[in-house]
Design a protein around this motif. Structure first.
Motif, PDB file in Angstrom:
ATOM      1  N   ARG A 258      12.082   6.722  -2.082  1.00 19.08           N
ATOM      2  CA  ARG A 258      12.536   6.515  -2.809  1.00 19.08           C
ATOM      3  C   ARG A 258      12.170   6.192  -4.153  1.00 19.08           C
ATOM      4  O   ARG A 258      13.070   6.607  -5.164  1.00 19.08           O
ATOM      5  CB  ARG A 258      12.775   4.589  -3.108  1.00 19.08           C
ATOM      6  CG  ARG A 258      12.804   3.659  -3.227  1.00 19.08           C
ATOM      7  CD  ARG A 258      12.424   2.300  -3.522  1.00 19.08           C
ATOM      8  NE  ARG A 258      12.576   1.445  -4.139  1.00 19.08           N
ATOM      9  CZ  ARG A 258      12.767  -0.014  -4.771  1.00 19.08           C
ATOM     10  NH1 ARG A 258      11.586  -0.660  -3.699  1.00 19.08           N
ATOM     11  NH2 ARG A 258      13.342  -0.746  -5.271  1.00 19.08           N
ATOM     12  N   VAL A 259      10.851   6.692  -4.838  1.00 23.60           N
ATOM     13  CA  VAL A 259      10.762   7.611  -5.617  1.00 23.60           C
ATOM     14  C   VAL A 259      10.666   9.011  -6.699  1.00 23.60           C
ATOM     15  O   VAL A 259      11.017   9.186  -7.283  1.00 23.60           O
ATOM     16  CB  VAL A 259       9.396   7.574  -5.673  1.00 23.60           C
ATOM     17  CG1 VAL A 259       7.966   8.074  -6.488  1.00 23.60           C
ATOM     18  CG2 VAL A 259       8.345   6.003  -5.392  1.00 23.60           C
ATOM     19  N   SER A 260      11.447   9.442  -4.943  1.00 23.63           N
ATOM     20  CA  SER A 260      11.933  11.240  -4.946  1.00 23.63           C
ATOM     21  C   SER A 260      12.932  11.354  -5.717  1.00 23.63           C
ATOM     22  O   SER A 260      13.794  11.462  -6.911  1.00 23.63           O
ATOM     23  CB  SER A 260      11.313  11.709  -3.998  1.00 23.63           C
ATOM     24  OG  SER A 260      12.407  13.244  -4.332  1.00 23.63           O
TER      25      SER A 260
ATOM     26  N   LEU B 206       0.861  -0.854  -0.030  1.00 25.82           N
ATOM     27  CA  LEU B 206       0.099  -0.605  -0.186  1.00 25.82           C
ATOM     28  C   LEU B 206       1.000   0.920  -0.077  1.00 25.82           C
ATOM     29  O   LEU B 206       0.126   1.823  -0.410  1.00 25.82           O
ATOM     30  CB  LEU B 206      -1.218   0.166   1.263  1.00 25.82           C
ATOM     31  CG  LEU B 206      -2.419  -0.954   1.269  1.00 25.82           C
ATOM     32  CD1 LEU B 206      -2.972  -1.055   2.410  1.00 25.82           C
ATOM     33  CD2 LEU B 206      -2.784  -1.133   0.145  1.00 25.82           C
ATOM     34  N   ALA B 207       2.407   1.931   0.568  1.00 23.52           N
ATOM     35  CA  ALA B 207       2.610   2.580   0.811  1.00 23.52           C
ATOM     36  C   ALA B 207       3.199   2.561  -0.318  1.00 23.52           C
ATOM     37  O   ALA B 207       3.916   3.886  -0.575  1.00 23.52           O
ATOM     38  CB  ALA B 207       4.194   2.095   1.926  1.00 23.52           C
ATOM     39  N   ALA B 208       3.682   1.778  -1.705  1.00 25.19           N
ATOM     40  CA  ALA B 208       4.365   1.432  -2.543  1.00 25.19           C
ATOM     41  C   ALA B 208       2.772   2.364  -4.079  1.00 25.19           C
ATOM     42  O   ALA B 208       3.715   3.048  -4.690  1.00 25.19           O
ATOM     43  CB  ALA B 208       4.844   0.495  -2.941  1.00 25.19           C
ATOM     44  N   LYS B 209       2.044   1.904  -3.705  1.00 27.42           N
ATOM     45  CA  LYS B 209       0.988   2.594  -4.430  1.00 27.42           C
ATOM     46  C   LYS B 209       0.613   3.607  -3.819  1.00 27.42           C
ATOM     47  O   LYS B 209       0.359   4.485  -5.366  1.00 27.42           O
ATOM     48  CB  LYS B 209      -0.303   1.578  -4.015  1.00 27.42           C
ATOM     49  CG  LYS B 209      -0.366   0.347  -4.803  1.00 27.42           C
ATOM     50  CD  LYS B 209      -1.575  -0.632  -5.109  1.00 27.42           C
ATOM     51  CE  LYS B 209      -1.470  -2.086  -5.705  1.00 27.42           C
ATOM     52  NZ  LYS B 209      -2.833  -2.724  -5.060  1.00 27.42           N
ATOM     53  N   TYR B 210       1.073   4.028  -3.023  1.00 30.37           N
ATOM     54  CA  TYR B 210       0.557   5.251  -2.423  1.00 30.37           C
ATOM     55  C   TYR B 210       1.712   6.106  -3.141  1.00 30.37           C
ATOM     56  O   TYR B 210       1.439   7.551  -3.363  1.00 30.37           O
ATOM     57  CB  TYR B 210       0.993   5.314  -0.928  1.00 30.37           C
ATOM     58  CG  TYR B 210       0.187   6.735  -0.218  1.00 30.37           C
ATOM     59  CD1 TYR B 210      -1.410   7.857  -0.087  1.00 30.37           C
ATOM     60  CD2 TYR B 210       1.576   8.309   0.125  1.00 30.37           C
ATOM     61  CE1 TYR B 210      -1.126   8.759  -0.197  1.00 30.37           C
ATOM     62  CE2 TYR B 210       1.061   8.943   0.764  1.00 30.37           C
ATOM     63  CZ  TYR B 210       0.303   9.795   0.493  1.00 30.37           C
ATOM     64  OH  TYR B 210      -0.541  10.919   1.230  1.00 30.37           O
ATOM     65  N   ALA B 211       2.785   6.192  -3.119  1.00 27.70           N
ATOM     66  CA  ALA B 211       4.068   7.268  -3.453  1.00 27.70           C
ATOM     67  C   ALA B 211       4.311   7.081  -4.467  1.00 27.70           C
ATOM     68  O   ALA B 211       4.403   7.913  -4.922  1.00 27.70           O
ATOM     69  CB  ALA B 211       6.174   6.076  -3.038  1.00 27.70           C
TER      70      ALA B 211
ATOM     71  N   LEU C 225      14.813   8.202  -7.602  1.00 25.78           N
ATOM     72  CA  LEU C 225      14.057   7.586  -8.979  1.00 25.78           C
ATOM     73  C   LEU C 225      13.791   8.842  -9.917  1.00 25.78           C
ATOM     74  O   LEU C 225      14.496   9.164 -10.942  1.00 25.78           O
ATOM     75  CB  LEU C 225      13.665   6.532  -8.460  1.00 25.78           C
ATOM     76  CG  LEU C 225      13.524   5.116  -8.562  1.00 25.78           C
ATOM     77  CD1 LEU C 225      12.875   4.410  -8.859  1.00 25.78           C
ATOM     78  CD2 LEU C 225      15.415   5.325  -9.070  1.00 25.78           C
ATOM     79  N   ALA C 226      12.661   9.919  -9.155  1.00 22.40           N
ATOM     80  CA  ALA C 226      12.346  10.908 -10.243  1.00 22.40           C
ATOM     81  C   ALA C 226      13.497  12.439 -10.565  1.00 22.40           C
ATOM     82  O   ALA C 226      13.243  12.407 -11.859  1.00 22.40           O
ATOM     83  CB  ALA C 226      11.267  11.851  -9.414  1.00 22.40           C
ATOM     84  N   ASP C 227      14.928  12.036  -9.532  1.00 22.59           N
ATOM     85  CA  ASP C 227      15.025  12.859  -9.590  1.00 22.59           C
ATOM     86  C   ASP C 227      16.535  12.824 -10.845  1.00 22.59           C
ATOM     87  O   ASP C 227      17.281  13.784 -11.518  1.00 22.59           O
ATOM     88  CB  ASP C 227      16.367  13.081  -9.034  1.00 22.59           C
ATOM     89  CG  ASP C 227      15.787  13.941  -7.147  1.00 22.59           C
ATOM     90  OD1 ASP C 227      14.091  14.499  -7.954  1.00 22.59           O
ATOM     91  OD2 ASP C 227      15.553  13.795  -6.403  1.00 22.59           O
ATOM     92  N   THR C 228      16.698  11.353 -10.689  1.00 19.11           N
ATOM     93  CA  THR C 228      17.773  10.845 -11.976  1.00 19.11           C
ATOM     94  C   THR C 228      16.800  10.755 -13.257  1.00 19.11           C
ATOM     95  O   THR C 228      17.727  10.349 -14.624  1.00 19.11           O
ATOM     96  CB  THR C 228      17.966   9.126 -11.621  1.00 19.11           C
ATOM     97  OG1 THR C 228      17.430   8.368 -11.885  1.00 19.11           O
ATOM     98  CG2 THR C 228      18.637   9.759 -10.643  1.00 19.11           C
ATOM     99  N   VAL C 229      15.901  10.865 -13.687  1.00 24.99           N
ATOM    100  CA  VAL C 229      14.704  10.595 -14.701  1.00 24.99           C
ATOM    101  C   VAL C 229      15.326  12.284 -15.843  1.00 24.99           C
ATOM    102  O   VAL C 229      15.108  13.531 -15.402  1.00 24.99           O
ATOM    103  CB  VAL C 229      13.040  10.657 -14.933  1.00 24.99           C
ATOM    104  CG1 VAL C 229      13.034  10.548 -15.717  1.00 24.99           C
ATOM    105  CG2 VAL C 229      13.158   9.298 -14.335  1.00 24.99           C
ATOM    106  N   VAL C 230      15.445  11.803 -17.189  1.00 30.50           N
ATOM    107  CA  VAL C 230      15.854  12.733 -17.995  1.00 30.50           C
ATOM    108  C   VAL C 230      14.402  13.433 -18.491  1.00 30.50           C
ATOM    109  O   VAL C 230      13.972  12.923 -18.414  1.00 30.50           O
ATOM    110  CB  VAL C 230      16.852  12.572 -19.314  1.00 30.50           C
ATOM    111  CG1 VAL C 230      17.137  13.893 -19.950  1.00 30.50           C
ATOM    112  CG2 VAL C 230      18.098  11.951 -18.535  1.00 30.50           C
ATOM    113  N   ALA C 231      14.421  15.027 -18.411  1.00 24.60           N
ATOM    114  CA  ALA C 231      13.105  15.636 -19.116  1.00 24.60           C
ATOM    115  C   ALA C 231      13.037  15.078 -20.356  1.00 24.60           C
ATOM    116  O   ALA C 231      13.951  16.052 -20.754  1.00 24.60           O
ATOM    117  CB  ALA C 231      13.087  17.014 -18.329  1.00 24.60           C
TER     118      ALA C 231
END
Length: 236
Positions: free
Chosen positions: A49-51, A12-17, A53-59
């Motif tokens: 963790r999601v944040s 549930l925490a993973a789905k929430y994030a 990972l998001a920082d590493t994604v190229v726009a």
């Protein structure tokens, strides 16, 4: 529903994030997080963790069709008139560009070759865990410029804080040469460690280890305390 099950809490925490927990289920989850510290810690870990990972994604620039669809849905009556003006403007731009190419002498103003793409595909990430598989840090390797890279580090809720000690990160080269210090890891929150290009290349082939050191790091330039966490950078 059994809220004491770690598997259910983690799911549930993973789905929430990730934003896939919606409606009444999301409201119940948020209410439960406010009441239970273990659920709050698990949620914080997934959000971090999601944040990270998001920082590493190229726009990526959306396709023009995406903007047209948004425009059409928000301004259905106005979009047709706007599209006519946009088409006219593009026509004038094309003519102007053609005239510019015809007027400029390439010999007097040679075009510079485009910079080579140095960012490898995928996300370089590592999870540092102890012998009981308890994770302590999440790491991602990011490229800032052609000659500059950094290792982004986030401490995880399961990490045991040692106020009178320091956690030092070491690179264990693949050629089995002496460990190389990367820097001190945060015991709470996030940090960024600058990485030299030649060292970044070794990070992708070697292993990582974390030792317990005196405040300020190892006095000898080599690990002096127990190695408690290990990991290896991979690509996802």
């Amino acid at each position: 529903m059994r809220y004491d099950k770690p598997e259910l809490r983690d799911m549930l925490a993973a789905k929430y994030a990730l934003g896939t927990l919606r409606g009444a289920a999301r409201l119940r989850f948020e209410h439960l997080v406010l009441q239970r510290e273990d659920w709050q810690n698990c949620t914080d870990w997934w959000l971090m963790r999601v944040s990270l990972l998001a920082d590493t994604v190229v726009a990526v620039k959306p396709a023009s069709s995406v903007w047209r669809d948004i425009d059409r849905r928000l301004f259905p009556a106005y979009s047709r008139t706007r599209q006519w003006w946009r088409t006219l403007a593009l026509g004038f731009s094309a003519v102007s560009a053609l005239l510019l190419v015809l007027l400029i002498n390439p010999a007097l103003n040679p075009l510079q070759p485009p910079a080579q793409q140095t960012q490898t595909s995928g996300i370089h990430i590592a999870l540092l865990a102890d012998t009981s598989a308890q994770p302590g840090w999440l790491l991602t390797l990011s490229q800032l410029q052609r000659q500059s890279q950094e290792l982004r580090v986030a401490s995880l809720p399961g990490l045991q804080v040692q106020a009178d000690k320091a956690y030092e990160l070491w690179l264990l080269p693949a050629d089995q040469s002496a460990p190389v210090s990367i820097g001190l890891l945060p015991q709470q929150g996030k940090a960024s460690l600058s990485i030299k290009p030649e060292l970044a290349a070794q990070l992708l082939t070697g292993a990582l280890a974390v030792s317990v050191e005196p405040p300020g790091g190892s006095p000898s330039g080599q690990p002096t305390g127990a190695v408690l966490y290990q990991g290896k950078i991979g690509v996802i």
